[in-house]
Design a protein around this motif. Sequence first.
Motif, PDB file in Angstrom:
ATOM      1  N   THR A  22       0.652  -1.129  -0.027  1.00 56.29           N
ATOM      2  CA  THR A  22       0.016   0.031   0.163  1.00 56.29           C
ATOM      3  C   THR A  22       0.910   1.368   0.054  1.00 56.29           C
ATOM      4  O   THR A  22       0.495   2.247  -0.648  1.00 56.29           O
ATOM      5  N   ASP A  23       1.813   0.986   0.773  1.00 59.38           N
ATOM      6  CA  ASP A  23       2.862   2.396   0.663  1.00 59.38           C
ATOM      7  C   ASP A  23       3.415   2.674  -0.621  1.00 59.38           C
ATOM      8  O   ASP A  23       3.647   3.645  -1.122  1.00 59.38           O
ATOM      9  N   GLY A  24       4.059   1.469  -1.144  1.00 60.29           N
ATOM     10  CA  GLY A  24       4.644   1.404  -2.678  1.00 60.29           C
ATOM     11  C   GLY A  24       3.761   1.701  -3.710  1.00 60.29           C
ATOM     12  O   GLY A  24       3.837   2.679  -4.321  1.00 60.29           O
ATOM     13  N   LEU A  25       2.365   1.489  -3.568  1.00 60.89           N
ATOM     14  CA  LEU A  25       1.143   1.877  -4.358  1.00 60.89           C
ATOM     15  C   LEU A  25       1.022   3.570  -4.411  1.00 60.89           C
ATOM     16  O   LEU A  25       0.931   4.147  -5.543  1.00 60.89           O
ATOM     17  N   ALA A  26       1.167   4.056  -3.095  1.00 61.78           N
ATOM     18  CA  ALA A  26       0.678   5.375  -3.079  1.00 61.78           C
ATOM     19  C   ALA A  26       2.210   6.317  -3.525  1.00 61.78           C
ATOM     20  O   ALA A  26       1.915   7.450  -4.061  1.00 61.78           O
ATOM     21  N   SER A  30       1.439   8.781 -11.106  1.00 62.54           N
ATOM     22  CA  SER A  30      -0.127   8.347 -11.572  1.00 62.54           C
ATOM     23  C   SER A  30      -0.015   7.554 -12.951  1.00 62.54           C
ATOM     24  O   SER A  30      -1.134   6.753 -13.334  1.00 62.54           O
ATOM     25  N   GLY A  31       0.644   7.848 -13.699  1.00 61.41           N
ATOM     26  CA  GLY A  31       0.678   7.191 -15.264  1.00 61.41           C
ATOM     27  C   GLY A  31       1.291   5.660 -15.029  1.00 61.41           C
ATOM     28  O   GLY A  31       1.322   5.131 -16.125  1.00 61.41           O
ATOM     29  N   ALA A  32       1.727   5.286 -13.930  1.00 62.28           N
ATOM     30  CA  ALA A  32       2.497   3.906 -13.969  1.00 62.28           C
ATOM     31  C   ALA A  32       1.161   2.713 -13.827  1.00 62.28           C
ATOM     32  O   ALA A  32       1.224   2.103 -12.863  1.00 62.28           O
ATOM     33  N   LEU A  33       0.449   2.842 -14.844  1.00 60.13           N
ATOM     34  CA  LEU A  33      -0.913   1.970 -14.889  1.00 60.13           C
ATOM     35  C   LEU A  33      -0.455   0.569 -14.500  1.00 60.13           C
ATOM     36  O   LEU A  33      -1.122   0.042 -13.778  1.00 60.13           O
ATOM     37  N   ALA A  68      -8.122  -2.621 -17.629  1.00 59.50           N
ATOM     38  CA  ALA A  68      -8.938  -2.281 -18.896  1.00 59.50           C
ATOM     39  C   ALA A  68      -8.438  -1.118 -19.645  1.00 59.50           C
ATOM     40  O   ALA A  68      -8.770  -0.981 -20.687  1.00 59.50           O
ATOM     41  N   LEU A  69      -7.823  -0.271 -18.926  1.00 57.45           N
ATOM     42  CA  LEU A  69      -7.224   0.932 -19.764  1.00 57.45           C
ATOM     43  C   LEU A  69      -5.883   0.564 -20.355  1.00 57.45           C
ATOM     44  O   LEU A  69      -5.316   1.436 -21.033  1.00 57.45           O
ATOM     45  N   VAL A  70      -5.192  -0.455 -19.883  1.00 55.36           N
ATOM     46  CA  VAL A  70      -3.866  -0.980 -20.533  1.00 55.36           C
ATOM     47  C   VAL A  70      -3.958  -2.120 -21.254  1.00 55.36           C
ATOM     48  O   VAL A  70      -4.592  -3.068 -20.805  1.00 55.36           O
ATOM     49  N   GLU A  71      -3.307  -1.935 -22.465  1.00 52.54           N
ATOM     50  CA  GLU A  71      -3.159  -3.242 -23.244  1.00 52.54           C
ATOM     51  C   GLU A  71      -1.910  -3.860 -22.955  1.00 52.54           C
ATOM     52  O   GLU A  71      -0.703  -3.267 -23.429  1.00 52.54           O
TER      53      GLU A  71
END
Length: 106
Positions: A22-26, A30-33, A68-71
């Motif tokens: 969770t800390d890593g996710l934060a 933002s663009g690292a989908l 779903a946003l990332v191919e």
Amino acid sequence: MAEVGRAFLDLEDPATAESLLTDGLAALESGALRDRVLYLTWIVTSQARRHDLDAAASTATEAMDIAALVESGRCASLLTDLAAELEPHRATTPVGSIFERLSSGT
């Protein structure tokens, strides 16, 4: 952060894993989908292993929305791995809805 969190999953300490992931996710941009989907699927694994199935279903939904946003074949593979992790909980209401969505491809 992801590798350390993942290591705690392997060490069967899902609470520590979830906290680190969770800390890593934060900290992700933002663009690292694709990375976001990776972290989220591991957080779902942590939540499922702690039997917090409502949180797991919510986090899985977020991961699927982003995937779903990332191919990306990697994202598709992550969702397959996620389904395998959640399989033991498939009969529960929150997790069952995740399987319905995975089956429909949405």
